[in-house]
Design a protein around this motif. Structure first.
Motif, short mmCIF file in Angstrom:
data_model
loop_
_atom_site.label_atom_id
_atom_site.label_comp_id
_atom_site.label_asym_id
_atom_site.label_seq_id
_atom_site.Cartn_x
_atom_site.Cartn_y
_atom_site.Cartn_z
N LYS A 185 -13.01 10.86 -11.98
CA LYS A 185 -14.13 11.50 -11.27
C LYS A 185 -13.71 11.90 -9.86
N TYR A 186 -12.89 11.07 -9.22
CA TYR A 186 -12.44 11.39 -7.86
C TYR A 186 -11.61 12.66 -7.85
N ARG A 187 -10.74 12.82 -8.84
CA ARG A 187 -9.87 14.00 -8.87
C ARG A 187 -10.68 15.27 -9.09
N GLN A 188 -11.73 15.17 -9.90
CA GLN A 188 -12.56 16.35 -10.15
C GLN A 188 -13.30 16.80 -8.89
N ALA A 189 -13.72 15.80 -8.07
CA ALA A 189 -14.50 16.14 -6.88
C ALA A 189 -13.63 16.35 -5.65
N HIS A 190 -12.41 15.79 -5.63
CA HIS A 190 -11.53 15.89 -4.45
C HIS A 190 -10.13 16.29 -4.90
N VAL B 3 -2.28 8.57 -11.05
CA VAL B 3 -1.31 8.51 -9.96
C VAL B 3 0.00 7.95 -10.50
N VAL B 4 1.10 8.35 -9.87
CA VAL B 4 2.43 7.93 -10.30
C VAL B 4 3.03 7.04 -9.23
N LEU B 5 3.49 5.88 -9.65
CA LEU B 5 4.15 4.96 -8.73
C LEU B 5 5.25 4.24 -9.50
N PHE B 6 6.46 4.30 -8.98
CA PHE B 6 7.62 3.69 -9.62
C PHE B 6 7.78 4.20 -11.06
N SER B 7 7.56 5.51 -11.25
CA SER B 7 7.74 6.20 -12.53
C SER B 7 6.71 5.81 -13.59
N GLU C 276 0.82 -1.21 0.00
CA GLU C 276 0.00 0.00 0.00
C GLU C 276 0.85 1.26 0.00
N TYR C 277 0.37 2.29 -0.75
CA TYR C 277 1.00 3.60 -0.81
C TYR C 277 -0.09 4.66 -0.77
N ILE C 278 0.31 5.86 -0.38
CA ILE C 278 -0.59 7.02 -0.39
C ILE C 278 -0.10 7.97 -1.48
N ARG C 279 -0.97 8.27 -2.43
CA ARG C 279 -0.62 9.15 -3.54
C ARG C 279 -1.75 10.15 -3.80
N THR C 280 -1.36 11.31 -4.30
CA THR C 280 -2.32 12.33 -4.70
C THR C 280 -2.46 12.30 -6.22
#
Length: 709
Positions: A544-549, A530-534, A520-524
């Protein structure tokens, strides 16, 4: 492996919901659940196996799948075999009535309604009674005047209709027709309850002496009864019956032998003397009970890390420290098939959790890479997982993983090894059969070892040990007769027989496994997910989540065995987010991706942004190296921990970003699996290409820009 699907099961194939409308041993037809969503899809069982290992397949079992297994376990053939003889006759009588009704139904004479049965009832009963007369006769009397067997009274039409429907729902198992009550009464013991209770208590109190004879205890008990009656006579109480000495001896013979041993020698001695040596728990179907345990192998090996050993000089190899490795094993108790096996340096919860990942997937490819000739396709969703109370199995990580996979975990009591006898006996078999053949053996104790030079003969590596154990498991152990199975069947044969009889639950899809077993990781999220390991990951739910939060972080989980997608938690529901332009990294492991990033770092050390073409060429190069090396990354424990993955994310992959095109490739409907990949021609990176919005620190939408993004 052939799984049978129910109409209530849901299959998400390339993101669209389907249900299985037709299936055979070779193919399945899946139709969309939404009308007009597209034509049905036909896949062979081999293609389904390919899909099951990708991120384009999700399986959501319906309620009937679990009910079917529960009925198979509760109402199996043993329901008729273990029934009382009178109940067996009643069940078989009802079964023949139902078969007679089915003959009329198949002939088109009646339908399954009470009105139709009533109209033809005389013919139905007449045909049945005629069949019963000849069926019960068997090899009995043939001469005139001989007495014929008595016949039972046929059921009424309404009752027969209910029995027939119950029989059809159970796939014509006559065990469901066994009556649920007993009409016979138990024979009375002949004495009042107070007398029997007095005898029982006095015998138990007297049996703890040093091996007394039953006759002596019986005489003492009878004398005690006489004395008790004398006391009661003086107090004008009801007298007890006084049985003979022989009658009391019979009461002693009826006592539980285990209880007698406990009273005489104590619980530990009694348990050892009366332990189950074979058979054990009564199990019906595969994956009903799976035992997992760890064992420090009786052999020393070189402590080498995957991918480093081959590049070391010989003098450095000789100086590498050695020691004993730990072996994790998961075994199916009903068939004795080994479902998972891994070699690691030290027991830990990460290694135990990765064993769960092997249980739910086909390991045939790994077996072939190890050099085995047979298949290792024993997998599915286990119902009950039993482990000891070791720290690796009691961790929150392991318990949550078991629960997320849809299984139940059980910790049998300590000091009772027979409650985990299958896996304990397997370790004994390995120590007795395979370990004596290996150089560097350590033996079970110093006396058995003698003057054997274990350190001097340590020549194997962890890869070598894994290959040896894999070949032994797949080509020898699974194919040899096992005396713990009925008829000394082999584990592979027993698995095939029970799967055909009771079926196996479909394993969870990759998204469920990633949620259960991933890290598990926490990313914005940003504009490109989302970016993980490039690598960038995105899905419509994430958009939809990014538009609302905007600017709010969320939890994501990644499976080191396949970084082609991640799972993101949105509203307490985990959704799958695929890698952008991720056709090349689909199925790529974290170990292989680490090699790719190192390759790119060495060749492009001065550049922070690279093109996808450069990345894909590096991936293809690593895939070829891995294929040539016949990598066993699925069996040799890669020693992944959350701390090691964090180190890779913040050091090796920090600042490395790939320039994604504005328009990602679109899926080709003519291609049955994945996306259509166009050939990539070598080109030099364009140093004048504009930087994407995601890596601009002064962009308007991403004020809180971080290096990881």
């Amino acid at each position: 492996m052939i799984f049978n699907y129910e109409p209530t099961d849901t299959f998400l194939i390339y993101g669209e919901a389907h249900w299985c409308s037709y299936q055979t041993d070779t193919l399945c037809i899946f139709e969309p659940k939404e009308k007009g969503a597209g034509p049905p899809k036909t896949f062979s069982r081999k293609e389904i196996g390919f899909l099951r290992g990708s991120n384009h397949w999700r399986y959501v079992p319906g309620p009937r799948t679990y009910e079917r297994l529960k009925k198979a376990a509760k109402l199996g053939s043993k329901a008729l075999q273990d029934a009382h003889s009178e109940d067996q006759d009643a069940a078989l009588f009802a079964y023949m009535e139902c078969m007679n009704l089915e003959a009329f139904r198949n002939a088109g004479a009646v339908s399954l309604t009470l009105k139709s049965l009533t109209s033809k009832w005389t013919e139905i009963v007449g045909a049945f009674l005629e069949q019963e007369a000849t069926r019960n006769l068997g090899n009995g009397p043939r001469r005139g005047g001989s007495k014929l067997p008595e016949q039972r009274k046929p059921h009424a039409a309404s009752t027969l209709l209910k029995l027939y429907r119950r029989l059809r729902q159970s796939n014509y198992d006559p065990g469901v027709l066994v009556p649920h009550y007993r009409t016979g009464k138990e024979r009375s013991l002949g004495f009042c309850d107070q007398t029997e209770d007095f005898i029982r208590r006095f015998v138990k109190a007297s049996i703890n002496r040093e091996d007394p004879y039953a006759n002596a205890i019986a005489k003492d008990t009878r004398d005690a009864l006489v004395a008790e009656n004398e006391r009661r006579s003086k107090n004008e109480e009801k007298l007890l019956g006084v049985p003979s000495v022989r009658t009391i001896e019979r009461r002693i013979e009826w006592l539980d032998p285990f209880e007698v041993a406990v009273l005489r020698h104590g619980i530990d001695k009694a348990r050892m003397d009366h332990a189950v040596s074979s058979g054990g728990l009564d199990l019906l179907y595969p994956l009903e009970r799976v035992e997992i345990d760890e064992w420090e192998g009786d052999v020393r090996v070189k402590f080498k890390q995957l991918g480093i050993w081959d590049s070391l000089p010989q003098d450095i190899r000789n100086d590498v420290p050695d020691g004993r490795k730990w072996i994790y094993v998961a075994i199916d108790c009903a068939t004795r098939c080994i479902l998972a096996m891994s070699v690691c340096s030290q027991p830990n919860s990460d290694a135990a959790r990765r064993i769960l990942g092997q249980i739910v997937k086909d390991k045939t490819d790994l077996a072939r890479l190890a050099g085995a000739e047979g298949t290792w396709d024993f997998f599915g969703t286990p119902h009950l997982i039993c482990t000891d109370t070791g720290s690796a199995f009691r961790s929150n990580m392991f318990i949550l993983a078991v629960n997320t996979l849809g299984s139940i975990i059980l910790f049998p009591p300590v000091k009772i090894p027979e409650l985990r006898s299958r896996v304990e006996r397997l370790f004994g078999t390995m120590a007795r059969i395979i370990m004596p053949l290996l150089p560097g053996r350590t033996f079970s104790n110093p006396m058995a070892r003698g003057d054997y030079p274990s350190e001097e003969r340590t020549v194997l590596t962890d890869d070598d040990l894994t290959r040896i154990l894999t070949i032994w498991v797949v080509d020898h152990y699974h194919q040899q007769p096992h005396r713990g199975l009925p008829g000394a069947q082999s584990p592979a044969s027993r698995w095939k027989e029970l799967v055909n009889k009771y079926d196996v639950t479909e394993p969870p899809d990759l998204n469920t496994r990633r949620v259960a077993l991933g890290y598990e990781y926490i990313r914005t999220p940003s504009k490109q997910g989302v970016v993980l390991f490039s690598n960038h990951y995105d899905c419509k739910e994430l958009m939809k989540y990014r538009q609302a939060h905007k600017g709010k972080p969320l939890r994501i989980r990644i499976d080191p065995d396949n970084i082609g997608a991640v799972s993101v938690e949105i509203g307490r529901v985990w959704h799958q987010a695929n890698a952008l332009n991720g056709e090349e990294i689909e199925g790529l492991s974290m170990d292989h991706w680490t090699r790719v990033v190192r390759e790119l770092r060495q060749r492009n050390s001065a550049e922070a942004e690279l093109t996808l073409a450069q990345r894909n060429r590096a991936i293809q190069k690593v895939r070829k190296i891995v294929a040539d090396a016949r990598d066993l990354g699925g069996l040799v424990d890669p020693e992944y921990t959350a701390e090691r993955l964090d180190y890779l994310a913040t050091n090796l992959c920090a600042g490395l970003i790939f320039n994604h095109p504005d328009t990602p490739p679109v899926s080709d409907e003519d291609v049955p699996f994945g996306r259509k990949i166009e050939p990539i021609f070598p080109t030099e990176p364009d140093i004048h290409s504009p930087v994407t919005e995601q890596i601009q620190p002064n962009s308007g939408d991403d004020e809180e820009w971080k290096l990881e993004e």
